[in-house]
Write a protein that holds these residues in place. Structure first.
Motif, PDB file in Angstrom:
ATOM      1  N   PHE A 197       0.824  -1.205   0.000  1.00 50.97           N
ATOM      2  CA  PHE A 197       0.000   0.000   0.000  1.00 50.97           C
ATOM      3  C   PHE A 197       0.861   1.259   0.000  1.00 50.97           C
ATOM      4  CE2 PHE A 197      -1.683   3.304   2.923  1.00 50.97           C
ATOM      5  CZ  PHE A 197      -2.686   3.810   2.102  1.00 50.97           C
ATOM      6  N   VAL A 198       1.841   1.329   0.910  1.00 55.72           N
ATOM      7  CA  VAL A 198       2.678   2.533   1.012  1.00 55.72           C
ATOM      8  C   VAL A 198       3.511   2.707  -0.254  1.00 55.72           C
ATOM      9  CG1 VAL A 198       4.495   3.692   2.333  1.00 55.72           C
ATOM     10  CG2 VAL A 198       2.719   2.415   3.538  1.00 55.72           C
ATOM     11  N   GLN A 199       4.002   1.606  -0.806  1.00 59.15           N
ATOM     12  CA  GLN A 199       4.796   1.671  -2.041  1.00 59.15           C
ATOM     13  C   GLN A 199       3.978   2.269  -3.185  1.00 59.15           C
ATOM     14  OE1 GLN A 199       7.754   1.779  -2.894  1.00 59.15           O
ATOM     15  NE2 GLN A 199       8.510   0.061  -4.117  1.00 59.15           N
ATOM     16  N   PHE A 224      13.186  12.466  -5.595  1.00 57.36           N
ATOM     17  CA  PHE A 224      12.287  11.716  -4.721  1.00 57.36           C
ATOM     18  C   PHE A 224      11.132  11.056  -5.481  1.00 57.36           C
ATOM     19  CE2 PHE A 224      14.128  15.352  -2.457  1.00 57.36           C
ATOM     20  CZ  PHE A 224      14.877  14.670  -1.510  1.00 57.36           C
ATOM     21  N   VAL A 225      11.230  11.067  -6.795  1.00 60.22           N
ATOM     22  CA  VAL A 225      10.216  10.456  -7.655  1.00 60.22           C
ATOM     23  C   VAL A 225      10.877   9.337  -8.445  1.00 60.22           C
ATOM     24  CG1 VAL A 225       8.546  10.834  -9.510  1.00 60.22           C
ATOM     25  CG2 VAL A 225       9.003  12.656  -7.850  1.00 60.22           C
ATOM     26  N   LYS A 226      10.597   8.109  -8.080  1.00 59.61           N
ATOM     27  CA  LYS A 226      11.262   6.967  -8.706  1.00 59.61           C
ATOM     28  C   LYS A 226      10.380   6.406  -9.821  1.00 59.61           C
ATOM     29  CE  LYS A 226      14.487   7.535  -5.645  1.00 59.61           C
ATOM     30  NZ  LYS A 226      15.644   8.354  -5.997  1.00 59.61           N
ATOM     31  N   LEU A 227      10.579   6.954 -11.005  1.00 55.77           N
ATOM     32  CA  LEU A 227       9.755   6.565 -12.151  1.00 55.77           C
ATOM     33  C   LEU A 227      10.027   5.129 -12.598  1.00 55.77           C
ATOM     34  CD1 LEU A 227       9.915   9.867 -14.242  1.00 55.77           C
ATOM     35  CD2 LEU A 227       8.064   9.067 -12.752  1.00 55.77           C
ATOM     36  N   ALA A 228      11.129   4.535 -12.127  1.00 57.17           N
ATOM     37  CA  ALA A 228      11.434   3.142 -12.485  1.00 57.17           C
ATOM     38  C   ALA A 228      10.663   2.149 -11.613  1.00 57.17           C
ATOM     39  CB  ALA A 228      12.933   2.887 -12.355  1.00 57.17           C
ATOM     40  N   LYS A 229       9.996   2.649 -10.566  1.00 55.24           N
ATOM     41  CA  LYS A 229       9.162   1.778  -9.738  1.00 55.24           C
ATOM     42  C   LYS A 229       8.043   1.164 -10.576  1.00 55.24           C
ATOM     43  CE  LYS A 229       7.068   3.500  -6.132  1.00 55.24           C
ATOM     44  NZ  LYS A 229       6.628   4.140  -4.870  1.00 55.24           N
ATOM     45  N   ASP A 230       7.587  -0.026 -10.161  1.00 53.91           N
ATOM     46  CA  ASP A 230       6.498  -0.676 -10.896  1.00 53.91           C
ATOM     47  C   ASP A 230       5.301   0.248 -11.059  1.00 53.91           C
ATOM     48  OD1 ASP A 230       7.907  -2.946 -11.292  1.00 53.91           O
ATOM     49  OD2 ASP A 230       6.966  -4.093  -9.674  1.00 53.91           O
ATOM     50  N   ASN A 231       4.891   0.849  -9.950  1.00 52.05           N
ATOM     51  CA  ASN A 231       3.757   1.773 -10.052  1.00 52.05           C
ATOM     52  C   ASN A 231       3.631   2.606  -8.789  1.00 52.05           C
ATOM     53  OD1 ASN A 231       1.620   2.863 -11.526  1.00 52.05           O
ATOM     54  ND2 ASN A 231       0.123   1.709 -10.342  1.00 52.05           N
ATOM     55  N   PHE A 232       3.049   3.758  -8.928  1.00 47.76           N
ATOM     56  CA  PHE A 232       2.557   4.571  -7.813  1.00 47.76           C
ATOM     57  C   PHE A 232       1.523   5.526  -8.375  1.00 47.76           C
ATOM     58  CE2 PHE A 232       6.325   6.850  -9.391  1.00 47.76           C
ATOM     59  CZ  PHE A 232       5.845   8.141  -9.558  1.00 47.76           C
ATOM     60  N   ILE A 233       0.665   6.027  -7.531  1.00 51.11           N
ATOM     61  CA  ILE A 233      -0.413   6.905  -7.989  1.00 51.11           C
ATOM     62  C   ILE A 233       0.185   8.175  -8.591  1.00 51.11           C
ATOM     63  CG2 ILE A 233      -2.477   8.182  -7.311  1.00 51.11           C
ATOM     64  CD1 ILE A 233      -2.493   6.181  -4.814  1.00 51.11           C
ATOM     65  N   GLY A 234      -0.161   8.462  -9.825  1.00 51.45           N
ATOM     66  CA  GLY A 234       0.361   9.633 -10.528  1.00 51.45           C
ATOM     67  C   GLY A 234       1.549   9.343 -11.419  1.00 51.45           C
ATOM     68  N   LYS A 235       2.034   8.109 -11.411  1.00 47.93           N
ATOM     69  CA  LYS A 235       3.242   7.782 -12.186  1.00 47.93           C
ATOM     70  C   LYS A 235       3.067   8.068 -13.674  1.00 47.93           C
ATOM     71  CE  LYS A 235       6.267   4.036 -13.686  1.00 47.93           C
ATOM     72  NZ  LYS A 235       6.638   2.616 -13.599  1.00 47.93           N
ATOM     73  N   ASP A 236       1.964   7.623 -14.251  1.00 45.96           N
ATOM     74  CA  ASP A 236       1.780   7.783 -15.698  1.00 45.96           C
ATOM     75  C   ASP A 236       1.845   9.254 -16.109  1.00 45.96           C
ATOM     76  OD1 ASP A 236       1.520   5.072 -15.869  1.00 45.96           O
ATOM     77  OD2 ASP A 236      -0.666   5.067 -16.116  1.00 45.96           O
ATOM     78  N   ALA A 237       1.213  10.113 -15.340  1.00 48.97           N
ATOM     79  CA  ALA A 237       1.210  11.543 -15.654  1.00 48.97           C
ATOM     80  C   ALA A 237       2.616  12.130 -15.564  1.00 48.97           C
ATOM     81  CB  ALA A 237       0.266  12.287 -14.705  1.00 48.97           C
ATOM     82  N   LEU A 238       3.388  11.694 -14.562  1.00 49.22           N
ATOM     83  CA  LEU A 238       4.735  12.221 -14.382  1.00 49.22           C
ATOM     84  C   LEU A 238       5.691  11.703 -15.454  1.00 49.22           C
ATOM     85  CD1 LEU A 238       4.971  12.071 -10.489  1.00 49.22           C
ATOM     86  CD2 LEU A 238       4.584  14.083 -11.921  1.00 49.22           C
ATOM     87  N   GLU A 289       5.400  -4.862   7.792  1.00 46.37           N
ATOM     88  CA  GLU A 289       3.958  -4.750   8.025  1.00 46.37           C
ATOM     89  C   GLU A 289       3.604  -3.599   8.959  1.00 46.37           C
ATOM     90  OE1 GLU A 289       2.302  -8.508   9.216  1.00 46.37           O
ATOM     91  OE2 GLU A 289       2.989  -9.548   7.406  1.00 46.37           O
ATOM     92  N   HIS A 290       4.532  -2.654   9.117  1.00 47.02           N
ATOM     93  CA  HIS A 290       4.285  -1.560  10.065  1.00 47.02           C
ATOM     94  C   HIS A 290       5.014  -0.296   9.598  1.00 47.02           C
ATOM     95  CE1 HIS A 290       4.112  -0.298  14.620  1.00 47.02           C
ATOM     96  NE2 HIS A 290       3.444   0.519  13.817  1.00 47.02           N
ATOM     97  N   PHE A 291       4.227   0.680   9.171  1.00 47.34           N
ATOM     98  CA  PHE A 291       4.774   1.961   8.708  1.00 47.34           C
ATOM     99  C   PHE A 291       4.122   3.110   9.480  1.00 47.34           C
ATOM    100  CE2 PHE A 291       5.658  -0.940   5.324  1.00 47.34           C
ATOM    101  CZ  PHE A 291       6.854  -0.507   4.763  1.00 47.34           C
ATOM    102  N   TYR A 292       4.841   4.221   9.528  1.00 52.30           N
ATOM    103  CA  TYR A 292       4.398   5.411  10.270  1.00 52.30           C
ATOM    104  C   TYR A 292       4.603   6.588   9.328  1.00 52.30           C
ATOM    105  CZ  TYR A 292       4.147   8.193  14.689  1.00 52.30           C
ATOM    106  OH  TYR A 292       3.802   9.040  15.722  1.00 52.30           O
ATOM    107  N   LEU A 293       3.521   7.273   8.984  1.00 58.09           N
ATOM    108  CA  LEU A 293       3.569   8.354   8.010  1.00 58.09           C
ATOM    109  C   LEU A 293       3.351   9.693   8.704  1.00 58.09           C
ATOM    110  CD1 LEU A 293       1.288   6.671   5.297  1.00 58.09           C
ATOM    111  CD2 LEU A 293       3.740   6.332   5.690  1.00 58.09           C
ATOM    112  N   THR A 332       5.757   8.526  -4.023  1.00 61.57           N
ATOM    113  CA  THR A 332       6.599   8.611  -5.219  1.00 61.57           C
ATOM    114  C   THR A 332       7.959   7.958  -5.033  1.00 61.57           C
ATOM    115  OG1 THR A 332       7.430  10.764  -4.466  1.00 61.57           O
ATOM    116  CG2 THR A 332       5.521  10.767  -5.951  1.00 61.57           C
ATOM    117  N   ASN A 333       8.476   7.951  -3.824  1.00 62.96           N
ATOM    118  CA  ASN A 333       9.798   7.393  -3.566  1.00 62.96           C
ATOM    119  C   ASN A 333       9.709   5.868  -3.452  1.00 62.96           C
ATOM    120  OD1 ASN A 333      12.574   7.332  -3.023  1.00 62.96           O
ATOM    121  ND2 ASN A 333      12.461   9.066  -1.624  1.00 62.96           N
ATOM    122  N   ASP A 334      10.873   5.206  -3.413  1.00 63.83           N
ATOM    123  CA  ASP A 334      10.899   3.740  -3.433  1.00 63.83           C
ATOM    124  C   ASP A 334      11.056   3.183  -2.021  1.00 63.83           C
ATOM    125  OD1 ASP A 334      11.056   1.092  -4.013  1.00 63.83           O
ATOM    126  OD2 ASP A 334      12.867   1.228  -5.251  1.00 63.83           O
TER     127      ASP A 334
END
Length: 367
Positions: free
Chosen positions: A67-69, A261-275, A108-112, A73-75
């Motif tokens: 989910f966080v990935q 801080f934007v890793k466009l090589a990542k499989d996917n993230f919200i907004g990737k296609d536009a960027l 299984e535990h992240f803090y945002l 935008t970052n990896d």
């Protein structure tokens, strides 16, 4: 001020002579002795900020990593346990929902940690994006207080009352089990000033004990409370972005100069296609540094080229450290070359400005 929220440290600010303002719905000190004095104490010794207004969201469960990935935008895959990264949440069109820190406790535990002005919006966005994932999202913002101890003497001062060797906490790492003045704290080597320092999270009662004790043990080394005024000048000199200034829903991370801080090589993230598309086509706008001999640039002032409006100041000040009038500005990309001569509309007058590096100040992080 009756309708605004008060942090657990509100009474401490009043006792210390803090000038209280309404900031994003919170009663917080803009300054105590003065912006420049507090700015300089952080650069040269140590200053302490109440940042309890920041938001905290906990993500736990089997799909927490996935989910966080996808959210940022970052990896996140690069993180070790107890490591932190900076990134952004984007809309599908590439504009920014918010920027945030991602703390990884385990897979299984992240803090945002998110911005105060965006807590409700951000959490609603996260809930919407979490559909289909096996996880639990919890908004802890009302339960957590936070202070930031920043400056070259921060470690030396905090070490006096910490039960953990702080040199073991590397830059952008954290320790969840630090006891300070009998209070269990989460301590991270992070900050928003361009200096070494720590951010300390605790419950409301505990944070008051920590704040008071730090001021006591740090007094001889010049530690002083610092307000929101110098927090902004410090982060600006270090070219650190602020939501609502350098980034927002209409400005992409790439236009803001935050492509690292934007890793466009990542499989996917919200907004990737536009960027990806924006990068391929070429950026229409870019964020640049400006320097002016006369006139102090302020947010919202128009930037001109040959009499035509080609951009806007996102943040501008007379820099307390550099003793210069400088600014960050979002301009049409073709006018963003280093050394370009532009001008800024300052009220009814127009003053010359030169495009310079955004690296106004050399950051002093402890790597």
């Amino acid at each position: 001020m009756d309708s605004v929220k008060k942090t657990a440290l509100y009474d401490e600010h009043v006792l210390a002579g803090g000038k209280i303002i309404d900031f994003a719905g919170w009663a917080l000190p803009v300054q105590y002795e003065g912006l420049v004095e507090e700015h300089e104490v952080v650069r040269n010794a140590a200053g302490m900020f109440d940042v309890s207004h920041m938001g905290e969201v906990e993500v736990t469960g089997k799909d927490a990593f996935a989910f966080v990935q996808n959210l940022v935008t970052n990896d996140v895959a690069t993180l070790e346990d107890h490591q932190i990264l900076y990134g952004m949440m984007c809309y599908e069109h590439g504009g920014v929902v918010d920027d945030l820190l991602v703390y990884k406790f385990d897979q299984e535990h992240f803090y945002l940690v998110i911005n105060a002005s965006n807590v409700e919006k951000d959490f609603a966005w996260m809930v919407e994006q979490s559909k289909g994932y096996d996880l639990k999202l919890e908004n802890l913002s009302d339960e957590v207080s936070e202070i930031a101890l920043q400056g070259p003497l921060a470690q030396e001062i905090l070490q006096k009352i910490s039960d953990v060797d702080l040199s073991t906490i590397k830059f952008f790492y954290c320790n969840r089990n630090v006891t300070i003045e009998g209070v269990k704290c989460l301590v991270s080597r992070t900050g928003y000033t361009g200096e070494d320092g720590f951010e300390i999270y605790a419950d409301h009662e505990g944070i008051v004990k920590v704040w008071r004790k730090l001021l006591e043990v740090g007094k001889d080394q010049g530690l002083k409370p610092a307000g929101l005024g110098c927090r902004d000048t410090l982060r600006f000199e270090a070219a650190l972005p602020l939501y609502g200034h350098e980034i927002d829903q209409s400005i992409t991370p790439l236009e803001a100069g935050l492509g690292f801080f934007v890793k466009l090589a990542k499989d996917n993230f919200i907004g990737k296609d536009a960027l990806v598309e924006q990068k391929a086509k070429g950026l229409p706008r870019k964020t640049v540094g400006l320097e002016m001999e006369k006139g102090i640039p302020r947010q919202g002032y128009e930037v001109l080229a040959e009499g035509e409006v080609i951009g806007v100041i996102t943040t501008g000040y007379f820099s307390p450290t550099l003793k210069k009038n400088i600014a960050l500005a979002l301009v049409d990309a073709k006018y963003g070359e280093m050394g370009s001569s532009l001008s800024v509309q300052v009220r009814k007058k127009v003053f010359p400005a030169t495009v310079i590096s955004k690296r106004f100040y050399q950051k002093n992080y402890k790597k």
